[in-house]
Write a protein that holds these residues in place. Structure first.
Motif, mmCIF file in Angstrom:
data_model
loop_
_atom_site.group_PDB
_atom_site.id
_atom_site.type_symbol
_atom_site.label_atom_id
_atom_site.label_comp_id
_atom_site.label_asym_id
_atom_site.label_seq_id
_atom_site.Cartn_x
_atom_site.Cartn_y
_atom_site.Cartn_z
ATOM 1 N N ARG A 220 0.828 -1.213 0.000
ATOM 2 C CA ARG A 220 0.000 0.000 0.000
ATOM 3 C C ARG A 220 0.859 1.259 0.000
ATOM 4 O O ARG A 220 0.436 2.299 -0.476
ATOM 5 N N GLN A 236 30.968 -3.109 6.180
ATOM 6 C CA GLN A 236 30.364 -3.867 7.296
ATOM 7 C C GLN A 236 29.235 -3.058 7.928
ATOM 8 O O GLN A 236 28.231 -3.627 8.375
ATOM 9 N N LEU A 239 26.169 -3.715 5.865
ATOM 10 C CA LEU A 239 25.527 -5.004 6.167
ATOM 11 C C LEU A 239 24.781 -4.942 7.494
ATOM 12 O O LEU A 239 23.673 -5.488 7.620
ATOM 13 N N ARG A 243 20.728 -5.650 8.041
ATOM 14 C CA ARG A 243 20.125 -6.593 9.010
ATOM 15 C C ARG A 243 19.182 -5.852 9.967
ATOM 16 O O ARG A 243 18.127 -6.361 10.341
ATOM 17 N N ARG A 244 19.588 -4.628 10.350
ATOM 18 C CA ARG A 244 18.750 -3.826 11.242
ATOM 19 C C ARG A 244 17.414 -3.490 10.562
ATOM 20 O O ARG A 244 16.342 -3.584 11.166
ATOM 21 N N GLN A 246 16.012 -5.171 8.081
ATOM 22 C CA GLN A 246 15.219 -6.388 7.863
ATOM 23 C C GLN A 246 14.567 -6.864 9.154
ATOM 24 O O GLN A 246 13.503 -7.473 9.119
ATOM 25 N N ALA A 247 15.225 -6.590 10.293
ATOM 26 C CA ALA A 247 14.605 -6.969 11.568
ATOM 27 C C ALA A 247 13.405 -6.064 11.863
ATOM 28 O O ALA A 247 12.399 -6.516 12.400
ATOM 29 N N ARG A 248 13.508 -4.786 11.503
ATOM 30 C CA ARG A 248 12.427 -3.847 11.786
ATOM 31 C C ARG A 248 11.301 -3.943 10.757
ATOM 32 O O ARG A 248 10.140 -3.726 11.076
ATOM 33 N N PRO A 250 10.314 -6.797 8.638
ATOM 34 C CA PRO A 250 10.517 -8.166 8.149
ATOM 35 C C PRO A 250 9.763 -8.404 6.837
ATOM 36 O O PRO A 250 8.576 -8.111 6.740
ATOM 37 N N GLY A 251 10.494 -8.898 5.842
ATOM 38 C CA GLY A 251 9.883 -9.185 4.544
ATOM 39 C C GLY A 251 9.536 -7.956 3.738
ATOM 40 O O GLY A 251 8.918 -8.055 2.678
ATOM 41 N N GLY A 291 5.061 -0.974 3.154
ATOM 42 C CA GLY A 291 4.228 -1.200 4.330
ATOM 43 C C GLY A 291 2.812 -0.711 4.125
ATOM 44 O O GLY A 291 2.374 -0.503 2.982
ATOM 45 N N GLU A 307 18.762 4.697 15.582
ATOM 46 C CA GLU A 307 19.519 3.604 16.210
ATOM 47 C C GLU A 307 20.827 3.349 15.470
ATOM 48 O O GLU A 307 21.878 3.138 16.071
ATOM 49 N N ASP A 386 21.285 -8.562 -2.270
ATOM 50 C CA ASP A 386 21.254 -9.927 -2.819
ATOM 51 C C ASP A 386 22.649 -10.511 -2.998
ATOM 52 O O ASP A 386 22.788 -11.579 -3.592
ATOM 53 N N ALA B 105 26.759 -11.286 9.459
ATOM 54 C CA ALA B 105 26.629 -10.210 8.469
ATOM 55 C C ALA B 105 25.841 -10.703 7.261
ATOM 56 O O ALA B 105 24.984 -10.006 6.727
ATOM 57 N N VAL B 186 22.933 -15.853 -3.046
ATOM 58 C CA VAL B 186 21.516 -15.910 -3.391
ATOM 59 C C VAL B 186 21.350 -15.983 -4.908
ATOM 60 O O VAL B 186 20.464 -16.662 -5.421
ATOM 61 N N LYS B 187 22.203 -15.263 -5.626
ATOM 62 C CA LYS B 187 22.077 -15.162 -7.080
ATOM 63 C C LYS B 187 23.290 -15.802 -7.734
ATOM 64 O O LYS B 187 24.420 -15.367 -7.512
ATOM 65 N N PRO B 217 16.102 -12.476 10.132
ATOM 66 C CA PRO B 217 16.085 -11.731 11.393
ATOM 67 C C PRO B 217 14.961 -12.284 12.275
ATOM 68 O O PRO B 217 13.887 -12.610 11.770
ATOM 69 N N ALA B 218 15.234 -12.436 13.557
ATOM 70 C CA ALA B 218 14.183 -12.933 14.453
ATOM 71 C C ALA B 218 13.125 -11.835 14.629
ATOM 72 O O ALA B 218 13.467 -10.682 14.849
ATOM 73 N N ARG B 220 10.518 -9.381 16.316
ATOM 74 C CA ARG B 220 10.530 -8.828 17.673
ATOM 75 C C ARG B 220 9.236 -9.112 18.418
ATOM 76 O O ARG B 220 9.213 -9.197 19.628
ATOM 77 N N PRO B 250 2.673 -7.382 4.892
ATOM 78 C CA PRO B 250 3.395 -8.068 3.807
ATOM 79 C C PRO B 250 4.605 -8.833 4.348
ATOM 80 O O PRO B 250 5.404 -8.287 5.102
ATOM 81 N N GLY B 251 4.688 -10.101 3.981
ATOM 82 C CA GLY B 251 5.809 -10.937 4.420
ATOM 83 C C GLY B 251 5.755 -11.312 5.881
ATOM 84 O O GLY B 251 6.692 -11.934 6.390
ATOM 85 N N ALA B 292 7.156 -5.452 14.636
ATOM 86 C CA ALA B 292 8.127 -4.767 15.495
ATOM 87 C C ALA B 292 7.671 -4.714 16.958
ATOM 88 O O ALA B 292 8.467 -4.925 17.858
#
Lengths: 477, 477
Positions: A220, A236, A239, A243-244, A246-248, A250-251, A291, A307, A386, B105, B186-187, B217-218, B220, B250-251, B292
């Motif tokens: 949306r 680094q 990366l 990850r930060r 993708q955790a917040r 997800p997907g 989102g 953060e 990727d 990473a 991945v690719k 990512p786990a 939250r 989504p996801g 989140a």
């Protein structure tokens, strides 16, 4: 071929009609090569079947007459996989372009191989759905070619490659038999998952005629942010930021494009754009997240960026406040459209590397190029979310030594355990470098599979690899 | 085998040491069958190699002596794929159980085939990451078996099956040669994606020794809601709700489990639970979403459920307000643990169907069973978000006619174009019904691939299919 051309062509006409068989001399130039720039080749004929039954009839005839078959989609490939064979036919799927059905409840779509990617995207969008693969050639490339090359592009981080969008396939084998695997199920553990064999096989194992694809709910809202990475090891930091995010979300991290300073500088110069930050930064990330609402995305993004700044990952960031601002940020990344104008010609790479090593690879690569060609201009960028890095060198700045640059870069790719083709495929263009990414045992297994499914070697012969092991210098440059 | 057993066993001991070779008579009962309940078979020996090199040495010997090899993981399979052959060895990977490395990473993990699923999950969790596959046998099942059967389970809706978690594999082929495909990218479009051939092949094409897996990512926060679907077509309402949830999260829709009233009634009765709603409803969905924060999830969930009620999809809903309430709602779904106690024995099915047809299939199935066995007790439930339906019939209520029920259900699965095995695999147990889900052309292609990679037919012989086409009554029950 084991017989003269005439009776074969006549048999083709008898099978599919004169309007579906274009003799070699009359074939339009666009069918003689693809976007790889490989030298054009005139086939015996261009055949344009209208149905799976006609594809099967054509392949049965080619099998009986021992005539090679080169399948063709939209001819936008960059590796030469669709260049015809002079002693074979080119088999264009362009007439089989129907979107046969779209099931909104199941979020799946059944399509013929010749439909363009854009037609699939538009059919999905008309139902409030999204097809997960997108790439620049969307208006010309065809789903059959996307499948045969396991296309990547812009949506991989969120949805995976073409393979991940594919629930079912229909394939015609070299002998003309039809392999019906058109099942729309996500879960189907009933023996070998045969469709996987044909995805990414570049038309060497079978001709893909139809597919069932999965669709996604259309997001949306979308937000875009340009981030200057911080710190002594800014790769680094990139990366860690990924990850930060993708955790917040997800997907929902839809793009994570990295641009090294050489790329940003060239992009700003070529397009006469202004520096996006107060000071230049060595490494910049362009990020899209999706989102439910833009407000919620902006709030969450600002919190994550805060953060990340505290953690020393981010030096500066610009969150686009409008669609126009988002487009302006993306314009920096889209300098790749300017490559053919400003590099004459560009020597382009599409490599994949273990994620954690991409920063070191880029440095090693730049250092090695500089040592040999001190004045070289090379720009580094890519779908780094990727693991996919692109680099382009201006051939004029390396004395036109394309082969020298390729050997140097692919040699480093092999050293780093990377892939010489992340998404474009091997075709003809990268055959000499396949051995940099594949072990002799893997090449032997590929040949065994080819022998099992196409024992006469009629499907797209000479693409990806030669039927018998090549001399050492070909497999290991 | 072509030679007597003695010299072969001695050669094995010479190659991998006496402590790695257990003679048939001394093999522990747990290695003689798996959780399918297939009759136990005593192998020539159980071999327990410590390294890929030892696996290769064992396979070279078996190849030279023409001895069949049945790979074994945690022996939790439900289809009999790991039951030994009397004239072969059982090859247990249980000593190769190291988690070799975890790259935070890149969010990848390198693991040996004998590690348990739980060990992988725990290694990921220790770094704030999540492994996307989870299933009840996590403490016993091994990654090699999860790969060989393309395991599904609880995380498929969000992350896909085992195949989607796999970046690289190391496989030992039937002749003992090692196929190194341990690349973390991945690719990687460099010719055939060989690793796909071994995932889900149930050990019939090669022995998986190591893998590189992707991690997530786990999340939250997680929220759980139990939803009563509204009529008149409550199954279509369920699909509409699923799409609505996936568009809003989504996801992040982690579970969408459907339970028909027969299932809910049995579950409440067996576990002495109270009705979750004021009135009973014909169809109930149990939904998990991740995000989140719990507050944000609850706010968004209430808004989506409100929309769904207005759209006539939802009759009633309970959002869990605590971890304890979420567990109480999940307890209704987890009645499956009670099946062996309350059905004697249960006749269990694990089928996949085109999403839109699952409701019609469940009705057709119930009607057909009722017509033949008016007093049958059958419960319908499943991971319907993945198109996966489970049903279980109490054998006592159909006069113990397991074969009759199977033929009826699998016949309907074939009619609906479904799969006789969504996630458990074929093994020995479902071989007679493979033809209900696969065409003769597909079976021929599978045999050609088997012949190409294991020409002597030594790897897990007789599992999935027999080397040569079986009589018609076996393939089409």
């Amino acid at each position: 071929m084991s017989t003269s051309a005439k009776p074969f062509l006549q048999a083709l006409v008898d099978a599919v009609g004169a309007d579906a068989v274009v003799p070699g001399a009359e074939v339009a130039p666009r069918h003689l090569s693809d976007w790889s720039g490989a030298p054009p080749v005139v086939p015996l004929a261009l055949v344009r079947p209208r149905s799976t039954a006609e594809v099967a009839a054509v392949l049965r005839l080619c099998h009986a007459h021992r005539v090679p078959v080169v399948p063709q989609g939209g001819l936008t490939g960059l590796a030469g996989a669709a260049v015809p064979a002079a002693d074979g036919i080119a088999l264009s799927l362009d007439r089989m372009n129907a979107i046969e059905s779209l099931d909104t409840a199941a979020a799946t779509l059944t399509v013929q191989a010749g439909a363009t990617l854009q037609a699939v995207q538009e059919a999905a969008a008309a139902q409030g759905l999204l097809f997960g693969v997108d790439l620049g050639a969307r208006g010309s490339c065809q789903i059959g070619g996307n499948l045969a090359t396991n296309a990547g592009g812009n949506g991989v981080l969120q949805f995976g490659m073409m393979r991940e969008q594919t629930l079912g396939l229909e394939v015609v084998l070299a002998d003309g038999s039809v392999l019906p695997m058109l099942r729309p199920m996500v879960k189907n553990n009933t023996g070998y998952d045969l469709k996987q064999f044909f995805i990414g096989a570049e038309g060497t194992l079978g001709v893909i005629t139809r597919a069932i694809l999965r669709l996604q709910p259309a997001p949306r809202a979308r937000a875009t942010v340009l981030v200057a990475l911080a710190g002594p090891d800014d790769f680094q930091a990139a990366l860690a930021l990924l990850r930060r995010l993708q955790a917040r979300f997800p997907g929902a991290v839809a793009a994570f494009e990295l641009m090294w300073r050489d790329f940003v500088e060239a992009s700003l110069r070529w397009q006469a754009l202004r520096e996006p930050f107060e000071a230049p930064h060595p490494l910049t990330a362009l990020v899209d997240v999706t989102g439910a609402t833009e407000d919620a995305l902006h709030t969450a993004l600002e919190s994550v960026l805060g953060e990340a700044m505290e953690a020393g990952e981010v030096a500066d960031a610009v969150v686009a406040q409008s669609q126009a601002q988002a487009q302006a940020l993306w314009k920096i990344r889209e300098a790749t459209a300017e490559l053919p104008t400003h590099m004459r010609p560009p020597i382009n790479f599409d490599v994949s590397l273990p994620m954690a090593d991409i920063g070191r690879f880029a440095e090693a690569c730049r250092d090695a190029l500089t040592a040999r060609w001190p004045a070289h201009l090379t720009i580094f960028f890519g779908h780094v979310g990727d693991g996919n890095l692109h680099l382009s060198t201006d051939a004029r700045t390396v004395g036109g030594d394309e082969a020298g640059v390729e050997q140097m870069v692919y040699g480093l790719v092999a050293e780093f355990g990377g892939s010489v083709s992340a998404e474009h495929g091997i075709g003809l263009h990268k055959k000499p470098y396949l051995g940099a990414s594949r072990s002799p045992a893997e090449l032997a297994a590929m040949r065994a599979i080819k022998q099992a499914l196409d024992p006469l070697g009629l499907l797209n012969p000479g693409k990806i690899f030669d039927p018998h092991p090549a001399p050492a210098h070909q497999d290991t440059p």
